[in-house]
Enzyme design. Sequence first.
Site, PDB file in Angstrom:
ATOM      1  N   HIS A 295       0.864  -1.181   0.000  1.00 13.24           N
ATOM      2  CA  HIS A 295       0.000   0.000   0.000  1.00 13.24           C
ATOM      3  C   HIS A 295       0.905   1.237   0.000  1.00 13.24           C
ATOM      4  O   HIS A 295       2.058   1.157   0.416  1.00 13.24           O
ATOM      5  CB  HIS A 295      -0.831   0.065   1.294  1.00 13.24           C
ATOM      6  CG  HIS A 295      -2.070  -0.759   1.292  1.00 13.24           C
ATOM      7  ND1 HIS A 295      -2.403  -1.613   2.316  1.00 13.24           N
ATOM      8  CD2 HIS A 295      -3.100  -0.836   0.416  1.00 13.24           C
ATOM      9  CE1 HIS A 295      -3.572  -2.188   2.061  1.00 13.24           C
ATOM     10  NE2 HIS A 295      -4.013  -1.739   0.923  1.00 13.24           N
TER      11      HIS A 295
ATOM     12  N   CYS B 118      -2.888   0.919   9.669  1.00 13.85           N
ATOM     13  CA  CYS B 118      -4.045   0.126   9.195  1.00 13.85           C
ATOM     14  C   CYS B 118      -5.050  -0.170  10.293  1.00 13.85           C
ATOM     15  O   CYS B 118      -6.201  -0.466  10.014  1.00 13.85           O
ATOM     16  CB  CYS B 118      -3.628  -1.227   8.647  1.00 13.85           C
ATOM     17  SG  CYS B 118      -2.035  -1.328   7.963  1.00 13.85           S
TER      18      CYS B 118
HETATM   19  C1  CIR Z   1      -4.773  -7.374   3.746  1.00 12.14           C
HETATM   20  O1  CIR Z   1      -4.090  -8.063   2.980  1.00 12.14           O
HETATM   21  O2  CIR Z   1      -5.697  -6.677   3.345  1.00 12.14           O
HETATM   22  C2  CIR Z   1      -4.472  -7.405   5.219  1.00 12.14           C
HETATM   23  N1  CIR Z   1      -3.932  -8.679   5.568  1.00 12.14           N
HETATM   24  C3  CIR Z   1      -3.508  -6.305   5.578  1.00 12.14           C
HETATM   25  C4  CIR Z   1      -4.061  -4.940   5.360  1.00 12.14           C
HETATM   26  C5  CIR Z   1      -3.120  -3.874   5.754  1.00 12.14           C
HETATM   27  N2  CIR Z   1      -3.721  -2.602   5.597  1.00 12.14           N
HETATM   28  C6  CIR Z   1      -3.059  -1.489   5.366  1.00 12.14           C
HETATM   29  O3  CIR Z   1      -1.865  -1.521   5.130  1.00 12.14           O
HETATM   30  N3  CIR Z   1      -3.754  -0.362   5.325  1.00 12.14           N
END
Ligand code: CIR
Length: 253
Positions: free
Chosen positions: A161, A248
């Site tokens: 991201h 996140c």
């Molecule tokens: C995913 O793959 O969506 C989750 N395991 C991790 C999301 C992390 N979110 C972020 O960096 N904003």
Amino acid sequence: MFKQVIVKKISKSFVNGLTTSDLGKPDYEKALEQHAKYVEALKKCGVEATVLEADERFPDSTFVEDTAIVTEKCAIITNPGADSRNGEIVDMKEVLKKFYDTLEYIKSPGTLDGGDVLQVQDHFYIGLSDRTNEEGAKQLIAILEKYGYTGTIVPLEKFFHLKTGIAYLGDRDMVVAGEFIDHDLFKDFNQIKIDADEEYAANCIRVNDYVIMPKGYEKAKKRIEDAGYQTIELEMSEFRKQDGGLSCLSLRF
Ligand code: CIR
């Protein structure tokens, strides 16, 4: 100044969430402990925390940041790019209705994860990733412009991201790692550069008087403190296993 945060408790299914890392399965009990400390740290920063109940249907739903963009003037429900996460927005919509009179929406074929959106005062940088497509980014910019904000699209090379590799601390101070070091779009900021071996520390958050950052990244910590910030360090090992960073785990507004 942030006044509110929204976080969501970890479900037992968390250990089966999406990941690209090879760090092993998270330990649910440890993750619970780390999450509780995260909420405690946010409260220390002076915000009111809305703690949502865990939702077993969605293993990744503790990563609430991906479901919405929250600003002083508007809230936008995203259209998360991972199929297994898309349903997370249904509940978030109801939660955000308590804080905002109207909500805006990213719609298919546009996809967008909040982790790809970095706010710098009235300007937003939007990363194009496996989760956020150009259509989603353009929709977001069109919505933001209605509220007097502006946006720039940032194609990503390697990061998962956008905010995996960059954080804005305020006063033109930008924490940058990897492809964002000396990047054209960010070269005019005061860059706090994170070494390759500490890249995970680039995902940190400024919440009022503190910068909350992952524990164990001494060079990064020193550079952030040398730039004039008080830090709070948090153990993030179990979230890291699921590709999750500090930002996140909350929506801040
Ligand atoms: C995913 O793959 O969506 C989750 N395991 C991790 C999301 C992390 N979110 C972020 O960096 N904003």
